[in-house]
Scaffold this motif. Structure first.
Motif, PDB file in Angstrom:
ATOM      1  N   PHE A  78       1.057  -1.290   0.113  1.00  0.00           N
ATOM      2  CA  PHE A  78       0.113   0.236  -0.160  1.00  0.00           C
ATOM      3  C   PHE A  78       0.831   1.145   0.083  1.00  0.00           C
ATOM      4  CE2 PHE A  78      -3.007  -3.135   2.177  1.00  0.00           C
ATOM      5  CZ  PHE A  78      -3.909  -2.795   1.390  1.00  0.00           C
ATOM      6  N   GLY A  79       0.284   2.293  -0.659  1.00  0.00           N
ATOM      7  CA  GLY A  79       1.193   3.600  -0.366  1.00  0.00           C
ATOM      8  C   GLY A  79       0.809   4.358   0.813  1.00  0.00           C
ATOM      9  N   PHE A  80      -0.476   3.815   1.388  1.00  0.00           N
ATOM     10  CA  PHE A  80      -0.883   4.583   2.735  1.00  0.00           C
ATOM     11  C   PHE A  80      -1.852   3.778   3.380  1.00  0.00           C
ATOM     12  CE2 PHE A  80      -3.634   6.241  -0.561  1.00  0.00           C
ATOM     13  CZ  PHE A  80      -4.864   6.512  -0.104  1.00  0.00           C
ATOM     14  N   LEU A  81      -2.072   3.825   4.544  1.00  0.00           N
ATOM     15  CA  LEU A  81      -3.203   3.126   5.449  1.00  0.00           C
ATOM     16  C   LEU A  81      -4.058   4.090   5.993  1.00  0.00           C
ATOM     17  CD1 LEU A  81      -0.634   0.689   7.287  1.00  0.00           C
ATOM     18  CD2 LEU A  81      -1.544   0.351   5.013  1.00  0.00           C
ATOM     19  N   GLU A  82      -5.342   3.685   5.886  1.00  0.00           N
ATOM     20  CA  GLU A  82      -6.232   4.520   6.892  1.00  0.00           C
ATOM     21  C   GLU A  82      -6.820   3.109   7.954  1.00  0.00           C
ATOM     22  OE1 GLU A  82     -10.519   6.736   6.757  1.00  0.00           O
ATOM     23  OE2 GLU A  82      -9.295   6.694   5.074  1.00  0.00           O
ATOM     24  N   ILE A  83      -6.911   3.541   9.272  1.00  0.00           N
ATOM     25  CA  ILE A  83      -7.314   2.501  10.273  1.00  0.00           C
ATOM     26  C   ILE A  83      -8.505   3.112  10.931  1.00  0.00           C
ATOM     27  CG2 ILE A  83      -5.046   1.350  10.232  1.00  0.00           C
ATOM     28  CD1 ILE A  83      -4.440   3.067  12.849  1.00  0.00           C
ATOM     29  N   GLY A  84      -9.030   2.332  11.642  1.00  0.00           N
ATOM     30  CA  GLY A  84     -10.247   2.613  12.240  1.00  0.00           C
ATOM     31  C   GLY A  84     -11.660   2.243  11.769  1.00  0.00           C
ATOM     32  N   ALA A  85     -12.687   2.591  12.052  1.00  0.00           N
ATOM     33  CA  ALA A  85     -13.026   3.819  12.743  1.00  0.00           C
ATOM     34  C   ALA A  85     -12.913   3.793  14.290  1.00  0.00           C
ATOM     35  CB  ALA A  85     -14.533   4.342  12.471  1.00  0.00           C
ATOM     36  N   THR A  86     -12.342   4.813  14.963  1.00  0.00           N
ATOM     37  CA  THR A  86     -12.135   5.074  16.444  1.00  0.00           C
ATOM     38  C   THR A  86     -13.099   5.985  17.159  1.00  0.00           C
ATOM     39  OG1 THR A  86      -9.806   4.351  15.967  1.00  0.00           O
ATOM     40  CG2 THR A  86     -10.553   5.447  18.140  1.00  0.00           C
ATOM     41  N   THR A  87     -13.758   5.510  17.933  1.00  0.00           N
ATOM     42  CA  THR A  87     -14.758   6.681  18.808  1.00  0.00           C
ATOM     43  C   THR A  87     -14.149   6.968  20.096  1.00  0.00           C
ATOM     44  OG1 THR A  87     -15.833   4.671  19.575  1.00  0.00           O
ATOM     45  CG2 THR A  87     -16.708   5.502  17.733  1.00  0.00           C
ATOM     46  N   PRO A  88     -14.428   7.974  20.846  1.00  0.00           N
ATOM     47  CA  PRO A  88     -14.189   8.103  22.085  1.00  0.00           C
ATOM     48  C   PRO A  88     -13.863   7.172  23.080  1.00  0.00           C
ATOM     49  CG  PRO A  88     -15.161  10.187  21.163  1.00  0.00           C
ATOM     50  CD  PRO A  88     -15.549   8.810  20.327  1.00  0.00           C
ATOM     51  N   ARG A  89     -14.880   6.507  23.553  1.00  0.00           N
ATOM     52  CA  ARG A  89     -15.122   5.379  24.148  1.00  0.00           C
ATOM     53  C   ARG A  89     -15.204   4.127  23.419  1.00  0.00           C
ATOM     54  NH1 ARG A  89     -19.782   5.677  25.712  1.00  0.00           N
ATOM     55  NH2 ARG A  89     -20.513   7.843  24.885  1.00  0.00           N
ATOM     56  N   ALA A  90     -14.667   2.941  23.983  1.00  0.00           N
ATOM     57  CA  ALA A  90     -15.011   1.652  23.552  1.00  0.00           C
ATOM     58  C   ALA A  90     -16.509   1.272  23.406  1.00  0.00           C
ATOM     59  CB  ALA A  90     -14.080   0.679  24.266  1.00  0.00           C
ATOM     60  N   PHE A 112     -21.361  -3.353  11.145  1.00  0.00           N
ATOM     61  CA  PHE A 112     -20.674  -3.410  12.465  1.00  0.00           C
ATOM     62  C   PHE A 112     -20.939  -2.429  13.385  1.00  0.00           C
ATOM     63  CE2 PHE A 112     -17.322  -5.694   9.900  1.00  0.00           C
ATOM     64  CZ  PHE A 112     -17.240  -6.874  10.603  1.00  0.00           C
ATOM     65  N   GLY A 113     -21.302  -0.947  13.011  1.00  0.00           N
ATOM     66  CA  GLY A 113     -21.659   0.002  14.033  1.00  0.00           C
ATOM     67  C   GLY A 113     -20.539   0.450  14.872  1.00  0.00           C
ATOM     68  N   PHE A 114     -19.568   0.510  14.240  1.00  0.00           N
ATOM     69  CA  PHE A 114     -18.431   1.184  14.990  1.00  0.00           C
ATOM     70  C   PHE A 114     -17.696   0.399  16.058  1.00  0.00           C
ATOM     71  CE2 PHE A 114     -18.720   5.947  13.274  1.00  0.00           C
ATOM     72  CZ  PHE A 114     -18.359   5.700  12.076  1.00  0.00           C
ATOM     73  N   ASN A 115     -17.680  -0.882  16.187  1.00  0.00           N
ATOM     74  CA  ASN A 115     -17.142  -1.651  17.110  1.00  0.00           C
ATOM     75  C   ASN A 115     -15.582  -1.241  17.009  1.00  0.00           C
ATOM     76  OD1 ASN A 115     -17.103  -3.010  14.649  1.00  0.00           O
ATOM     77  ND2 ASN A 115     -16.003  -4.718  15.593  1.00  0.00           N
ATOM     78  N   ASN A 116     -15.144  -1.007  18.326  1.00  0.00           N
ATOM     79  CA  ASN A 116     -13.710  -0.702  18.357  1.00  0.00           C
ATOM     80  C   ASN A 116     -13.456  -0.508  19.791  1.00  0.00           C
ATOM     81  OD1 ASN A 116     -13.233   2.777  18.942  1.00  0.00           O
ATOM     82  ND2 ASN A 116     -15.168   2.286  18.238  1.00  0.00           N
ATOM     83  N   GLU A 117     -12.185  -0.403  20.047  1.00  0.00           N
ATOM     84  CA  GLU A 117     -11.646  -0.602  21.690  1.00  0.00           C
ATOM     85  C   GLU A 117     -11.265   0.926  21.963  1.00  0.00           C
ATOM     86  OE1 GLU A 117      -7.990  -2.828  21.507  1.00  0.00           O
ATOM     87  OE2 GLU A 117      -9.314  -4.528  20.787  1.00  0.00           O
ATOM     88  N   GLY A 118     -11.809   1.973  21.288  1.00  0.00           N
ATOM     89  CA  GLY A 118     -11.671   3.177  21.929  1.00  0.00           C
ATOM     90  C   GLY A 118     -10.428   4.154  21.546  1.00  0.00           C
ATOM     91  N   MET A 119     -10.386   5.403  21.732  1.00  0.00           N
ATOM     92  CA  MET A 119      -9.259   6.347  21.136  1.00  0.00           C
ATOM     93  C   MET A 119      -8.056   6.095  22.229  1.00  0.00           C
ATOM     94  SD  MET A 119     -10.567   9.947  22.335  1.00  0.00           S
ATOM     95  CE  MET A 119     -10.734  10.532  24.229  1.00  0.00           C
ATOM     96  N   GLU A 120      -8.202   5.784  23.408  1.00  0.00           N
ATOM     97  CA  GLU A 120      -6.944   5.722  24.129  1.00  0.00           C
ATOM     98  C   GLU A 120      -6.135   4.352  23.673  1.00  0.00           C
ATOM     99  OE1 GLU A 120      -6.052   7.655  26.469  1.00  0.00           O
ATOM    100  OE2 GLU A 120      -7.776   9.261  26.834  1.00  0.00           O
ATOM    101  N   ALA A 121      -7.023   2.998  23.543  1.00  0.00           N
ATOM    102  CA  ALA A 121      -6.339   2.026  23.168  1.00  0.00           C
ATOM    103  C   ALA A 121      -5.802   2.385  21.808  1.00  0.00           C
ATOM    104  CB  ALA A 121      -7.233   0.948  22.947  1.00  0.00           C
ATOM    105  N   MET A 122      -6.355   3.025  20.912  1.00  0.00           N
ATOM    106  CA  MET A 122      -5.835   3.272  19.524  1.00  0.00           C
ATOM    107  C   MET A 122      -4.409   4.094  19.682  1.00  0.00           C
ATOM    108  SD  MET A 122      -5.619   2.931  16.264  1.00  0.00           S
ATOM    109  CE  MET A 122      -7.188   2.323  15.638  1.00  0.00           C
TER     110      MET A 122
END
Length: 348
Positions: A78-90, A112-122
């Motif tokens: 890849f020439g660049f990567l986009e990760i996430g989506a990341t929300t404030p809270r997990a 999915f509905g923005f399932n993620n571990e939150g911004m601090e983990a990211m």
């Protein structure tokens, strides 16, 4: 496609899609997948919103939601990567099952509905990111947030010091009412807040906005006007669609966002319209249905300065990235373009 890619995909297709996704990331981290490293040439080298990229083919958000495979993905071509989506809270996202393959259509539906571990983990993971890759973060809002517009700025303030760019995601169909933020007044206020947060960073980064494919020409014109007015650095066109026209697969009736081959024509039409509305003054990133060098080139000729892909990897494996990049290089050479910028918007 190499035999290892074929064998791995055959195994993963027998497994629940979300479990297979997690296993694919694990395989990348364990070094079980051969990776080509950076792929570039004088034709492929791209400047996007002040970022110098080895090539214009990027990873779209969604594959690495929590930044767990940055190092191997940076070596995947890849020439660049986009990760996430990341929300404030997990947040856990929507109930499973929430990811569905549509093999007859070379497509996927997710809710999915923005399932993620939150911004601090990211932020903690980004502290250890590879330094030789352009890495951006898709900014999201919590489902139960009292101020979704503020959530985007909050994530950028926390993760921004470790990023090369950020994307405001107001176009996911899987968080209720999120797409309402694409309206002219709401979008302008939201983007001004995010740009203010960006300007407060020690090292300000480009900010993009990602839009839906299910927009009228008037809505596209409004977004272009807002983007120009607030000074956004780029527009990503497009996110997944709610349209289900002419699908053949058994999972076609599942709710959620559709991505993959059926999205190509619709997303490319939105891209071309945006290019006309902005007169080429705002960099555009083309996403939706790319599975070949020819697809990537079509997006560029429609007005994209760079492109992103994700769903095609479900069917073509990670080795597809290198094939797309190298085929794009050959197409640029065939048409006598010295670089990607020369080809942008030449499709008429």
């Amino acid at each position: 496609m190499g035999w290892l890619d074929r064998a791995g995909l055959a195994v993963l297709r027998r497994i629940d899609p979300e479990t297979a996704h997690a296993l694919a990331l694990r395989a990348l981290n364990l070094g079980l997948v051969p990776l080509p490293g950076a792929i570039t040439s004088p034709r492929l080298a791209t400047r996007l919103a002040g970022l110098d990229l080895p090539n214009p083919v990027g990873l779209a958000a969604g594959m690495d939601k929590n930044g767990v495979a940055l190092a191997p993905l940076a070596r995947a071509g890849f020439g660049f990567l986009e990760i996430g989506a990341t929300t404030p809270r997990a947040q856990p996202g929507n109930p499973r099952p929430r990811l569905f393959r549509l093999p007859e259509d070379r497509a996927v539906i997710n809710r999915f509905g923005f399932n993620n571990e939150g911004m601090e983990a990211m932020a903690r993971r980004l502290e250890h990111r590879p330094g030789d890759a352009a890495i951006g973060l898709n900014l999201g809002a919590n489902k139960d947030s009292a101020d979704r517009a503020a959530d985007f700025a909050t994530v950028l303030e926390t993760c921004g010091p470790h990023l090369d760019f950020a994307t405001v995601n107001v176009s996911s169909p899987n968080t209720e009412n999120l797409r309402e933020l694409q309206g002219r007044k709401a979008l302008e206020a939201l983007l001004r807040g995010v740009l203010a947060a960006r300007d407060g960073l020690a090292r300000p980064v480009p900010v993009f906005v990602k839009i839906a494919p299910d927009l009228t020409e008037g809505e596209i014109a409004d977004i272009a006007a807002v983007a120009a007015g607030v000074g956004i650095d780029g527009i990503i066109a497009t996110n997944t669609t709610l349209d289900r026209t002419a699908l053949r697969s058994g999972n076609a009736a599942e709710t959620g966002g559709l991505s993959g081959a059926p999205l190509f024509a619709r997303s490319t039409a939105v891209l071309a319209r945006l290019h006309a509305e902005t007169a080429g003054a705002i960099p555009l990133i083309g996403v939706g249905g790319i599975s070949s060098g020819a697809d990537a080139y079509a997006k560029i000729r429609a007005g994209a300065s760079a492109v992103q892909l994700y769903t095609a990897l479900v069917y073509g494996g990670i080795g597809l990235v290198a094939r797309i990049v190298r085929d794009l290089d050959l197409l640029l050479m065939r048409d006598g373009h010295a670089n990607v910028a020369e080809a942008v918007g030449t499709g008429g």
